[in-house]
Motif scaffolding. Structure first.
Motif, PDB file in Angstrom:
ATOM      1  N   TRP A   1       3.600   5.521  -5.792  1.00  0.00           N
ATOM      2  CA  TRP A   1       3.483   5.419  -7.251  1.00  0.00           C
ATOM      3  C   TRP A   1       2.361   6.318  -7.762  1.00  0.00           C
ATOM      4  O   TRP A   1       2.507   6.997  -8.780  1.00  0.00           O
ATOM      5  CB  TRP A   1       3.246   3.965  -7.632  1.00  0.00           C
ATOM      6  N   LEU A   2       1.222   6.344  -7.071  1.00  0.00           N
ATOM      7  CA  LEU A   2       0.105   7.201  -7.474  1.00  0.00           C
ATOM      8  C   LEU A   2       0.483   8.682  -7.396  1.00  0.00           C
ATOM      9  O   LEU A   2       0.107   9.472  -8.265  1.00  0.00           O
ATOM     10  CB  LEU A   2      -1.130   6.924  -6.615  1.00  0.00           C
ATOM     11  N   GLU A   3       1.211   9.055  -6.380  1.00  0.00           N
ATOM     12  CA  GLU A   3       1.660  10.449  -6.276  1.00  0.00           C
ATOM     13  C   GLU A   3       2.606  10.798  -7.424  1.00  0.00           C
ATOM     14  O   GLU A   3       2.523  11.890  -7.998  1.00  0.00           O
ATOM     15  CB  GLU A   3       2.347  10.682  -4.925  1.00  0.00           C
TER      16      GLU A   3
ATOM     17  N   THR B   1       3.246  13.520 -12.717  1.00  0.00           N
ATOM     18  CA  THR B   1       3.548  13.400 -14.145  1.00  0.00           C
ATOM     19  C   THR B   1       2.389  13.900 -14.991  1.00  0.00           C
ATOM     20  O   THR B   1       2.582  14.635 -15.967  1.00  0.00           O
ATOM     21  CB  THR B   1       3.868  11.930 -14.498  1.00  0.00           C
ATOM     22  N   VAL B   2       1.173  13.523 -14.627  1.00  0.00           N
ATOM     23  CA  VAL B   2      -0.013  13.964 -15.376  1.00  0.00           C
ATOM     24  C   VAL B   2      -0.169  15.475 -15.295  1.00  0.00           C
ATOM     25  O   VAL B   2      -0.479  16.131 -16.299  1.00  0.00           O
ATOM     26  CB  VAL B   2      -1.279  13.236 -14.859  1.00  0.00           C
TER      27      VAL B   2
ATOM     28  N   LEU C   1       0.834  -1.203   0.000  1.00  0.00           N
ATOM     29  CA  LEU C   1       0.000   0.000   0.000  1.00  0.00           C
ATOM     30  C   LEU C   1       0.873   1.260   0.000  1.00  0.00           C
ATOM     31  O   LEU C   1       0.590   2.218  -0.738  1.00  0.00           O
ATOM     32  CB  LEU C   1      -0.929   0.002   1.207  1.00  0.00           C
ATOM     33  N   ALA C   2       1.940   1.245   0.771  1.00  0.00           N
ATOM     34  CA  ALA C   2       2.842   2.404   0.802  1.00  0.00           C
ATOM     35  C   ALA C   2       3.486   2.621  -0.561  1.00  0.00           C
ATOM     36  O   ALA C   2       3.573   3.761  -1.043  1.00  0.00           O
ATOM     37  CB  ALA C   2       3.913   2.204   1.869  1.00  0.00           C
ATOM     38  N   HIS C   3       3.905   1.548  -1.208  1.00  0.00           N
ATOM     39  CA  HIS C   3       4.511   1.672  -2.539  1.00  0.00           C
ATOM     40  C   HIS C   3       3.484   2.170  -3.564  1.00  0.00           C
ATOM     41  O   HIS C   3       3.805   2.988  -4.428  1.00  0.00           O
ATOM     42  CB  HIS C   3       5.109   0.339  -2.995  1.00  0.00           C
TER      43      HIS C   3
END
Length: 83
Positions: free
Chosen positions: A26-28, A33-34, A20-22
């Motif tokens: 990754w989502l951040e 990037t977006v 979950l931490a990874h």
């Protein structure tokens, strides 16, 4: 209430927390990037609009300078029929 826990359950919980931490990290990263890409797209759209305006102005000036032929779109500037 008992405080003893199953070692397998504890290991699975730690694995899930780590994943979950990874995933959060990754989502951040993807979000940043977006956002950067959206800013770049907006900049490129403004630049394209500016260049189109300048090109239109230059063509109009060229049409004014050539009084024998009225301004008309060149065949390569027209969109193909499937657009």
């Amino acid at each position: 209430m008992t405080t003893s826990t199953d070692p397998n359950l504890e290991a699975r919980l730690e694995t899930l927390e780590s994943r979950l931490a990874h995933q959060d990290d990754w989502l951040e990263t993807l979000d940043r990037t977006v956002i950067a890409q959206q800013r770049q797209i907006e900049t490129l759209e403004r630049l394209t609009a500016l260049m189109a305006s300048q090109l239109r102005t230059l063509r109009e000036q060229q049409g004014d300078a050539d009084s024998t032929a009225p301004f008309s779109a060149q065949p390569h500037d027209e969109l193909p029929p499937h657009y």
